[in-house]
Design an enzyme around this catalytic site. Structure first.
Site, PDB file in Angstrom:
ATOM      1  N   CYS A  82      40.059  37.956  31.799  1.00 12.77           N
ATOM      2  CA  CYS A  82      39.371  39.035  31.680  1.00 12.77           C
ATOM      3  C   CYS A  82      39.696  39.938  30.733  1.00 12.77           C
ATOM      4  O   CYS A  82      40.576  40.674  30.899  1.00 12.77           O
ATOM      5  CB  CYS A  82      39.223  39.745  33.062  1.00 12.77           C
ATOM      6  SG  CYS A  82      38.914  38.582  34.787  1.00 12.77           S
ATOM      7  N   CYS A  85      41.030  43.605  31.517  1.00 19.72           N
ATOM      8  CA  CYS A  85      42.054  43.942  32.440  1.00 19.72           C
ATOM      9  C   CYS A  85      43.553  43.862  32.046  1.00 19.72           C
ATOM     10  O   CYS A  85      43.801  42.854  31.517  1.00 19.72           O
ATOM     11  CB  CYS A  85      41.809  42.785  33.477  1.00 19.72           C
ATOM     12  SG  CYS A  85      42.804  43.052  35.055  1.00 19.72           S
ATOM     13  N   CYS A 122      40.283  50.224  50.211  1.00 18.77           N
ATOM     14  CA  CYS A 122      39.934  49.191  49.617  1.00 18.77           C
ATOM     15  C   CYS A 122      41.313  48.504  49.162  1.00 18.77           C
ATOM     16  O   CYS A 122      41.982  49.040  48.722  1.00 18.77           O
ATOM     17  CB  CYS A 122      39.118  49.044  48.389  1.00 18.77           C
ATOM     18  SG  CYS A 122      37.541  49.897  48.797  1.00 18.77           S
ATOM     19  N   CYS A 153      37.882  47.200  53.033  1.00 17.42           N
ATOM     20  CA  CYS A 153      37.471  46.485  51.862  1.00 17.42           C
ATOM     21  C   CYS A 153      38.421  45.649  51.174  1.00 17.42           C
ATOM     22  O   CYS A 153      39.641  46.252  51.040  1.00 17.42           O
ATOM     23  CB  CYS A 153      36.881  47.354  50.958  1.00 17.42           C
ATOM     24  SG  CYS A 153      36.139  46.626  49.499  1.00 17.42           S
ATOM     25  N   CYS A 213      30.088  44.085  48.149  1.00 15.33           N
ATOM     26  CA  CYS A 213      30.366  45.100  47.139  1.00 15.33           C
ATOM     27  C   CYS A 213      30.366  44.281  45.705  1.00 15.33           C
ATOM     28  O   CYS A 213      31.231  43.667  45.484  1.00 15.33           O
ATOM     29  CB  CYS A 213      31.790  45.884  47.347  1.00 15.33           C
ATOM     30  SG  CYS A 213      32.032  46.944  46.036  1.00 15.33           S
ATOM     31  N   ARG A 285      28.218  53.078  43.384  1.00 17.83           N
ATOM     32  CA  ARG A 285      29.527  54.087  43.235  1.00 17.83           C
ATOM     33  C   ARG A 285      29.915  54.011  41.874  1.00 17.83           C
ATOM     34  O   ARG A 285      29.895  53.221  40.975  1.00 17.83           O
ATOM     35  CB  ARG A 285      30.668  52.939  43.790  1.00 17.83           C
ATOM     36  CG  ARG A 285      31.995  53.515  43.727  1.00 17.83           C
ATOM     37  CD  ARG A 285      33.185  52.883  44.497  1.00 17.83           C
ATOM     38  NE  ARG A 285      32.832  52.971  45.792  1.00 17.83           N
ATOM     39  CZ  ARG A 285      32.682  51.791  46.751  1.00 17.83           C
ATOM     40  NH1 ARG A 285      33.300  50.526  45.986  1.00 17.83           N
ATOM     41  NH2 ARG A 285      32.293  51.481  47.818  1.00 17.83           N
TER      42      ARG A 285
HETATM   43  S1  SF4 Z   1      43.073  40.926  38.324  1.00 17.72           S
HETATM   44 FE1  SF4 Z   1      42.213  41.068  36.246  1.00 17.72          FE
HETATM   45  S2  SF4 Z   1      42.390  39.363  35.140  1.00 17.72           S
HETATM   46 FE2  SF4 Z   1      42.664  38.900  37.200  1.00 17.72          FE
HETATM   47  S3  SF4 Z   1      40.832  38.239  38.031  1.00 17.72           S
HETATM   48 FE3  SF4 Z   1      41.079  40.447  38.274  1.00 17.72          FE
HETATM   49  S4  SF4 Z   1      39.978  41.490  36.632  1.00 17.72           S
HETATM   50 FE4  SF4 Z   1      40.526  39.355  35.974  1.00 17.72          FE
END
Ligand code: SF4
Length: 339
Positions: A82, A85, A122, A153, A213, A285
């Site tokens: 991602c 991230c 959460c 959550c 969510c 949110r």
């Molecule tokens: S922790 Fe980060 S890299 Fe891993 S699935 Fe979740 S958003 Fe994607």
């Protein structure tokens, strides 16, 4: 001033000058088209906020804000890619991979969150999907947090139907799994799992009887049309998510999106308003990105129908306004925590 000067000539009337019926937004719809959502984004800003406020007041007390706390129970080292991230193992962001937190530590954090006014706790783990052994430990955490009188959550990545059932049995109230963005932009952000896999996890969660969510992130370099697509997709799910987090990208050094230009704050507010209007009974949110957001922008988001925030100095690994700053802002705005 003569009375007639108060009346706009018919020739100046715009298509959005249609009166809002008393029932507008009272009944959730699941057939939102992109054209309709696009038309919302294109409304004059005061008209959009008026409509969002109207829908908000038909469904919620506009002075009540639901407060959640988010704890990272397993940080870093995630195999997914991602692009936003800092917990992906593929990017050099300085986030170290840690082991799953001990049960006692999680429960101590949950007690502290409750004492600070949170009603929902959460737990987030940086996994592609949980292994069954890890799920045993998470189920014990869920049961323990539930016993403290908090809503529970979790966000653990993709789930099978059986895993969703086990979480439900342990007392899980909500599962977070975001769609992130519009289907056609998704491949620019994530390549290690498909949009369809995300939808399948949401189906398993829903079928297990866990509330959903699900929201997304804006400011990732997407166009307005992509934001329209994200809201239209969420709003045409067979059941609207009970919670819809709208995140502003936190640009973390080392991630592929570190140098993305900042999204216009008013466009963020428009996205919140479109979520409120199209998903009238969802908790919308205000999630990641608040640390970098002015108080005035946050106030506009509440006006646009946001009625939930994350409380606490950290959101997983990124900074968030501390509880004191949040408490002060809520007091200044006359808002109070929802029971
Ligand atoms: S922790 Fe980060 S890299 Fe891993 S699935 Fe979740 S958003 Fe994607």
């Amino acid at each position: 001033m003569a009375a007639s000067e108060h009346i706009a000539p018919a020739s100046r009337a715009q298509p959005w000058h249609k009166p809002l019926g008393a029932a507008a937004g009272a009944v959730p719809r699941h057939d939102w088209t992109r054209a309709e959502v696009r038309a919302l984004f294109e409304l004059p800003f005061p008209e959009l906020l008026y409509r969002a406020q109207t829908v908000h007041r038909q469904n919620f007390d506009p002075a009540a804000v639901q407060v959640s706390t988010l704890l990272s129970i397993k940080t870093g080292g995630c195999p997914e890619d991602c692009a936003y991230c800092p917990q992906s193992a593929r990017y050099d962001t300085g986030v170290r991979a840690e082991k799953l937190m001990a049960l006692d530590t999680v429960l101590a954090e949950a007690r502290a969150a409750k004492a600070a006014g949170a009603s929902r706790f959460c737990m987030g783990a940086a996994w592609r999907e949980p292994k069954d052994r890890d799920l045993d430990a998470v189920c014990a955490m869920v049961a323990g947090v539930k016993d403290l009188g908090l809503e529970t959550c979790a966000t653990l990545g993709m789930l099978t139907a059986a895993q969703a059932g086990r979480l439900k049995d342990s007392g899980l109230d909500y599962y977070n799994h975001n769609l992130d963005t519009a289907p056609e932009f998704y491949g620019d952000i994530i390549t290690t799992r498909t949009y369809q896999e995300r939808l399948a996890t949401l189906d398993h969660v829903r079928a297990a009887g866990i509330a959903v969510c699900c929201g997304g992130i804006v400011g990732m370099g997407e166009t307005r049309e992509h934001r329209v697509g994200m809201i239209a997709t969420l709003a045409s799910l067979p059941a609207h998510p009970e919670s819809v987090p709208i995140n502003m990208l936190v640009r973390v050094a080392g991630t592929p999106l570190a140098d993305e230009p900042k999204l216009d704050a008013l466009e963020f507010v428009r996205t919140v308003a479109a979520a409120r209007i199209t998903m009238p009974r969802a908790m919308v949110r205000l999630s990641a990105g608040r640390e970098d957001m002015s108080e005035e922008t946050q106030a506009l988001c509440f006006l646009a129908g946001a009625n939930s925030i994350f409380y606490g100095p950290k959101l997983l690994t990124t900074p968030n306004p501390g509880p004191d700053r949040d408490r002060e802002l809520m007091e200044r705005l006359g808002l109070r925590a929802m029971e």
